[in-house]
Structures are given as C-alpha cells and as structure tokens.
Design a protein around this motif. Structure first.
Motif: not given
Length: 204
Positions: A171-181, A188-200
């Motif tokens: 749940l924490c990782f799914l929450a992190l993905a939402q907060l990153l989004a 516009s950030s490739v790093w944030l986009w990559s981290l979001t999908h990785a967290a999901v």
C-alpha cells in the motif's frame, strides 16, 4: 530509467495490466473455492476488476497514440473514466482492510463503503474541475489517493503490527506512486515518471 516514449508507456501499461489480471484471477479463484464468501476478498476482486479496466483502457489509448501519433492524448470523457476507474480500484482496495469492522457496524458498513467511494471519487473530480491549476485534474485526485492509501497502511500497521508488513508495504508503494504523480513537474520529469511506474509495479 526508461525514456518517456509512447512505446515505453504502452509496454509498462500492458505489464501492469498483466500483473493486475493475475491478481484478479487468483482472488476470484480463491473466492470461488471458499465455502463462505469472504467480504475482504470480494472487495479485493472488485478493486482489481476496476484496476484491470483502468490499465486496459490506458493501454488501448497508448496503442492508439502509438499507431496514430497525430491523435496523441485523451478525450476529456475518456480521461475522466480512466481516473474514476483508478479511484474506484484504490478506494475499494483500501476498504478491503476494514472489513473486520463490519461486525461492529452491521449493515451500515456497506453504506459507509458507498459513502467513502462517493466522497473519494466525487471529491477528486470536483477538486480537479474547479480548483485552480492547469494540472489540477491530475494533481488533486492523485493527492487524495495517496493520502487515502497512506492512511489505510498506517491504520493497518497500527492494528496488526508486523503481520501487516507485506500488505502495508504494498500500500505504501501504491501511495508513493500517487504522491509522485501529484508532485510538481510529474508530467514533464522523466525521473518522476519512471519512479511512479516503478512504485506501481512494486506495489502490485
């Protein structure tokens, strides 16, 4: 780190769809084998049904954009449907951790389920539609989802302790993905986009 291309968006979405589909099939299979209906598993199955539809629709749109680059983007109605499906999935997934309270609440539990779902979905939509900001339609619903899942994880850790480590971490990782989004520059950030999908992916 993956580059933000239409091909990578499509592949990641399909991979997330496959994982969600496996979880859905597993939960439905266990649900069918149970002699008594387990309400928590019913909510999990409903959550991943919505999640599969969310990823399926996103994958279809990504494939269309890949095949016809001139039509990149989503229609407003389609984007709203994608967000609502994700809302439904995350709300139902969070509510599945509170089924133990049904004995105390009785029939009011399902009314509370409906109320939380309406508040979460309606609140995210209204915030995205009427609060200022060009990306508010994405920012506020994602922020709401992130806080919701974080609260569910915290409550689960407090109630079960170490027994909640696996589910709570997911749940924490799914929450992190939402907060990153919902973070500034997420679109516009490739790093944030990559981290979001990785967290999901880790959360799933």
């Amino acid at each position: 780190m993956l580059s933000y291309t239409l091909e990578n968006v499509f592949m990641l979405t399909v991979f997330q769809l496959l994982i969600s589909g496996i979880i859905l099939c597993s939960s439905v299979a266990v649900l069918c084998l149970q002699k008594e209906v387990r309400k928590s598993l019913t909510l999990v199955s409903a959550a991943f049904s919505c999640y599969c539809l969310h990823f399926l629709l996103t994958a279809f749109i990504s494939y269309r954009n890949l095949s016809h680059p001139a039509s990149v983007g989503m229609a407003t109605e389609t984007e709203l449907l994608v967000r609502l499906l994700q809302h439904a999935a995350l709300v139902l997934l969070g509510l599945s951790f509170f089924v133990s309270y049904q004995e105390k609440l009785g029939n009011y539990f399902w009314a509370l389920v409906g109320l939380v779902f309406l508040l979460m979905s309606g609140g995210g939509y209204l915030a995205g539609s009427y609060l200022p900001g060009a990306s508010s339609a994405v920012f506020y619903p994602a922020l709401l989802n992130g806080f919701w899942l974080s609260g569910v994880a915290a409550a689960n850790f407090q109630r079960k302790g170490r027994k909640a480590l696996l589910a709570g971490t997911a749940l924490c990782f799914l929450a992190l993905a939402q907060l990153l989004a919902a973070s500034p520059g997420a679109e516009s950030s490739v790093w944030l986009w990559s981290l979001t999908h990785a967290a999901v992916l880790v959360g799933l």
